[in-house]
Design a protein around this motif. Structure first.
Motif, PDB file in Angstrom:
ATOM      1  N   TYR A 193     -37.922   7.605 -50.541  1.00  0.00           N
ATOM      2  CA  TYR A 193     -38.774   6.490 -49.830  1.00  0.00           C
ATOM      3  C   TYR A 193     -38.580   5.336 -50.491  1.00  0.00           C
ATOM      4  O   TYR A 193     -37.707   5.121 -51.845  1.00  0.00           O
ATOM      5  CB  TYR A 193     -40.353   7.225 -50.371  1.00  0.00           C
ATOM      6  CG  TYR A 193     -40.217   7.689 -51.802  1.00  0.00           C
ATOM      7  CD1 TYR A 193     -40.834   6.749 -52.805  1.00  0.00           C
ATOM      8  CD2 TYR A 193     -40.363   8.936 -52.198  1.00  0.00           C
ATOM      9  CE1 TYR A 193     -40.943   7.138 -54.051  1.00  0.00           C
ATOM     10  CE2 TYR A 193     -40.369   9.407 -53.268  1.00  0.00           C
ATOM     11  CZ  TYR A 193     -40.650   8.389 -54.532  1.00  0.00           C
ATOM     12  OH  TYR A 193     -40.911   8.950 -55.815  1.00  0.00           O
ATOM     13  N   HIS A 196     -38.526   4.566 -54.571  1.00  0.00           N
ATOM     14  CA  HIS A 196     -37.923   5.505 -55.614  1.00  0.00           C
ATOM     15  C   HIS A 196     -37.095   5.328 -56.724  1.00  0.00           C
ATOM     16  O   HIS A 196     -37.225   5.842 -57.977  1.00  0.00           O
ATOM     17  CB  HIS A 196     -37.358   6.326 -54.705  1.00  0.00           C
ATOM     18  CG  HIS A 196     -36.777   7.900 -55.359  1.00  0.00           C
ATOM     19  ND1 HIS A 196     -35.474   7.956 -56.151  1.00  0.00           N
ATOM     20  CD2 HIS A 196     -37.417   9.062 -55.474  1.00  0.00           C
ATOM     21  CE1 HIS A 196     -35.370   9.277 -56.700  1.00  0.00           C
ATOM     22  NE2 HIS A 196     -36.249   9.873 -56.255  1.00  0.00           N
ATOM     23  N   LYS A 206     -43.816   3.125 -55.210  1.00  0.00           N
ATOM     24  CA  LYS A 206     -43.979   3.119 -53.632  1.00  0.00           C
ATOM     25  C   LYS A 206     -44.846   2.333 -52.990  1.00  0.00           C
ATOM     26  O   LYS A 206     -44.549   1.736 -52.024  1.00  0.00           O
ATOM     27  CB  LYS A 206     -44.034   4.797 -53.492  1.00  0.00           C
ATOM     28  CG  LYS A 206     -44.073   5.044 -52.112  1.00  0.00           C
ATOM     29  CD  LYS A 206     -44.267   6.844 -51.833  1.00  0.00           C
ATOM     30  CE  LYS A 206     -44.092   7.277 -50.536  1.00  0.00           C
ATOM     31  NZ  LYS A 206     -45.037   6.866 -49.626  1.00  0.00           N
ATOM     32  N   GLU A 210     -43.577  -0.767 -50.485  1.00  0.00           N
ATOM     33  CA  GLU A 210     -44.046  -0.430 -49.074  1.00  0.00           C
ATOM     34  C   GLU A 210     -44.748  -1.731 -48.695  1.00  0.00           C
ATOM     35  O   GLU A 210     -44.695  -2.180 -47.386  1.00  0.00           O
ATOM     36  CB  GLU A 210     -44.544   0.857 -49.030  1.00  0.00           C
ATOM     37  CG  GLU A 210     -43.566   1.894 -49.033  1.00  0.00           C
ATOM     38  CD  GLU A 210     -44.287   3.146 -48.705  1.00  0.00           C
ATOM     39  OE1 GLU A 210     -43.586   4.322 -48.381  1.00  0.00           O
ATOM     40  OE2 GLU A 210     -45.700   3.350 -48.864  1.00  0.00           O
ATOM     41  N   CYS A 222     -34.861   5.238 -44.717  1.00  0.00           N
ATOM     42  CA  CYS A 222     -34.740   5.883 -46.121  1.00  0.00           C
ATOM     43  C   CYS A 222     -34.152   7.274 -45.788  1.00  0.00           C
ATOM     44  O   CYS A 222     -33.697   7.454 -44.579  1.00  0.00           O
ATOM     45  CB  CYS A 222     -36.338   6.189 -46.589  1.00  0.00           C
ATOM     46  SG  CYS A 222     -37.065   4.814 -47.297  1.00  0.00           S
ATOM     47  N   ASN A 223     -33.774   7.868 -46.990  1.00  0.00           N
ATOM     48  CA  ASN A 223     -32.651   9.071 -46.632  1.00  0.00           C
ATOM     49  C   ASN A 223     -31.584   8.756 -45.610  1.00  0.00           C
ATOM     50  O   ASN A 223     -31.229   9.500 -44.901  1.00  0.00           O
ATOM     51  CB  ASN A 223     -33.521  10.200 -45.867  1.00  0.00           C
ATOM     52  CG  ASN A 223     -34.395  10.932 -47.092  1.00  0.00           C
ATOM     53  OD1 ASN A 223     -34.077  10.996 -48.207  1.00  0.00           O
ATOM     54  ND2 ASN A 223     -35.750  11.378 -46.622  1.00  0.00           N
ATOM     55  N   ASP A 241     -36.477  15.498 -44.563  1.00  0.00           N
ATOM     56  CA  ASP A 241     -36.565  15.837 -46.073  1.00  0.00           C
ATOM     57  C   ASP A 241     -35.920  17.103 -46.575  1.00  0.00           C
ATOM     58  O   ASP A 241     -35.804  17.329 -47.789  1.00  0.00           O
ATOM     59  CB  ASP A 241     -38.272  16.078 -46.107  1.00  0.00           C
ATOM     60  CG  ASP A 241     -39.122  14.959 -46.211  1.00  0.00           C
ATOM     61  OD1 ASP A 241     -38.399  13.974 -46.372  1.00  0.00           O
ATOM     62  OD2 ASP A 241     -40.324  15.114 -45.963  1.00  0.00           O
ATOM     63  N   THR A 310     -32.362  15.016 -54.332  1.00  0.00           N
ATOM     64  CA  THR A 310     -33.011  14.365 -53.177  1.00  0.00           C
ATOM     65  C   THR A 310     -32.167  14.596 -51.907  1.00  0.00           C
ATOM     66  O   THR A 310     -31.280  15.091 -52.141  1.00  0.00           O
ATOM     67  CB  THR A 310     -32.839  12.566 -53.548  1.00  0.00           C
ATOM     68  OG1 THR A 310     -31.568  12.332 -53.829  1.00  0.00           O
ATOM     69  CG2 THR A 310     -33.813  12.311 -54.701  1.00  0.00           C
TER      70      THR A 310
END
Length: 424
Positions: A193, A196, A206, A210, A222-223, A241, A310
């Protein structure tokens, strides 16, 4: 008398040389070995990349500064470390013997892990002043003919603060030029996110980041894993996730800066017992390598596990404050070894960061960096911009005069407290 060699002349290496000179015995010889004859203040690289600073503003010739402190300097890179025989092999063929070795090499930038990535490919970097100068030339071409920007940090990266910093600096510079409306911006990051930071978040990082991205019209993925980069387009896989591929993105860009993952340098990579599989130096609680106890390591080259697992791999940042605490502990422990005593000093694994956004900025304090924390604070405001400028001036002054004073924590915490109280 002992010969103490320090490899690296960056923030950690130079500070290490000054403190070691102050703590060593009068007859001990100290030598700094580096492939770069100049120190440059890495936190100012984002300013260089948009022409808010020139490289000469943030550079200092290393040799003359060290000579004043009775410290030898060899401006040659290290080809290979041979710890079993206490020797360094240099790029010019020389071999140096040491009694104690302190590694402050910084990282190898792993641009090669992604096709088309990095300054030799299709994206820019602010990791080195040479990269920042190249990025600035591309920036001038870009603002003359603007288009989409993609910025951020790729999978395995550990230094996320500068990615946010440079993204916001670009955004500020575009608004000053009155062309922000012509530039869609996308932030691509391996973080689960926004905010992080490789630390599991700090305070309300966060929510604040944001909100800032929404107000500045910056989209985020993200990710994310970057699979390859081609001229004008980036291929990104967004994960869920659980780390499973969720969506494929092909992002067009006219300018891109993504921070790479780090590895250990070639000179130490793959030495059994010295480094982990990524080439980072293994240390005990006293900064010593367990297999070779006369080898110490500080800074980014040190092996530190991720704060948490993560979905897409992220590393743990090593901020200047943490590095300075490593320096102090190492210097004291080497002196203890010189005197035949056991080491007792341990570094404080705390994280403090100032990120300038051009007109304002963000700062965080994580004491310690691994939760649960005694201090867990994130804030933003114009006072951060003022504090970052002040810190640059103070640190450049420290390097130029060869000061062994440790003031990183004091300067930043005083700046945070005083400037925040004044509402700057």
């Amino acid at each position: 008398m002992a010969h103490i060699i320090i490899v690296g002349s960056g923030l950690g290496g130079m500070t290490m040389a000054f403190e070691m000179r102050a703590d060593a015995r009068p007859g001990d010889r100290i030598t700094v070995v580096s492939n770069n004859p100049k120190f440059h203040f890495v936190p100012s690289n984002p300013w260089v990349a948009v022409d808010w600073r020139k490289r000469e503003d943030i550079e200092v010739e290393v040799g003359p500064v060290l000579e004043k402190r009775n410290i030898d300097f060899i401006p040659v890179g290290v080809k290979r470390l041979h710890p079993e025989r206490n020797q360094l092999e240099l790029d010019d063929g020389r071999f140096l013997d040491y009694d104690f070795l302190i590694l402050s090499t910084g990282p190898k930038l792993a641009f090669d892990e992604i096709e088309g990535f990095g300054p030799q490919g299709h994206t820019q970097s602010i990791c080195h002043v040479d990269h920042a100068v190249t990025a600035e030339k591309s920036w001038q071409d870009f603002v003359a003919d603007p288009g989409p920007i993609v910025a951020g940090a790729v999978q395995g990266a550990s230094c996320f603060g500068p990615a946010y910093e440079f993204t916001m600096i670009m955004e500020t510079d575009l608004r000053r030029r009155k062309i922000r409306d012509q530039v869609p911006m996308t932030f691509v990051t391996a973080e689960p996110y926004i905010g992080h930071l490789g630390l599991g978040g700090v305070g309300d990082s966060k929510g604040l980041m944001e909100s800032m991205f929404r107000s500045k019209h910056i989209k985020a993925i993200c990710n994310a894993k970057v699979s390859k980069v081609e001229a004008g387009q980036m291929f990104v896989t967004e994960h869920d996730d659980e780390g499973k591929p969720k969506k494929e993105h092909v992002l067009p860009f006219k300018y891109s800066m993504l921070l790479p993952a780090f590895k250990g340098i070639d000179a130490v990579f793959g030495i059994e017992g010295l480094t982990n599989p990524r080439g980072f130096v293994l240390i005990d609680q006293y900064q010593r390598n367990p297999k070779y106890p006369n080898v110490y390591a500080i800074g980014v080259c040190v092996a530190i596990p991720p704060v948490e697992v993560t979905p897409v791999p992220t590393g743990t940042p090593k901020t200047g404050y943490m590095i300075e605490s490593m320096v102090t502990a190492t210097s004291k422990n080497v002196r203890a070894a010189l005197d035949g005593r056991e080491p007792t000093e341990k570094a404080t694994w705390n994280a403090i960061c100032l990120a300038d956004f051009g007109h304002g900025g963000a700062a965080f304090v994580a004491l310690p960096q691994i939760p649960p924390r005694n201090v867990n604070w994130f804030g933003e405001g114009k006072w951060v911009h003022v504090a970052k400028i002040g810190f640059e001036k103070y640190f450049m002054h420290k390097i130029k005069k060869g000061s062994s004073e440790t003031f990183y924590e004091k300067f930043i915490l005083d700046a945070m407290g005083i400037m925040k109280l004044k509402g700057k």
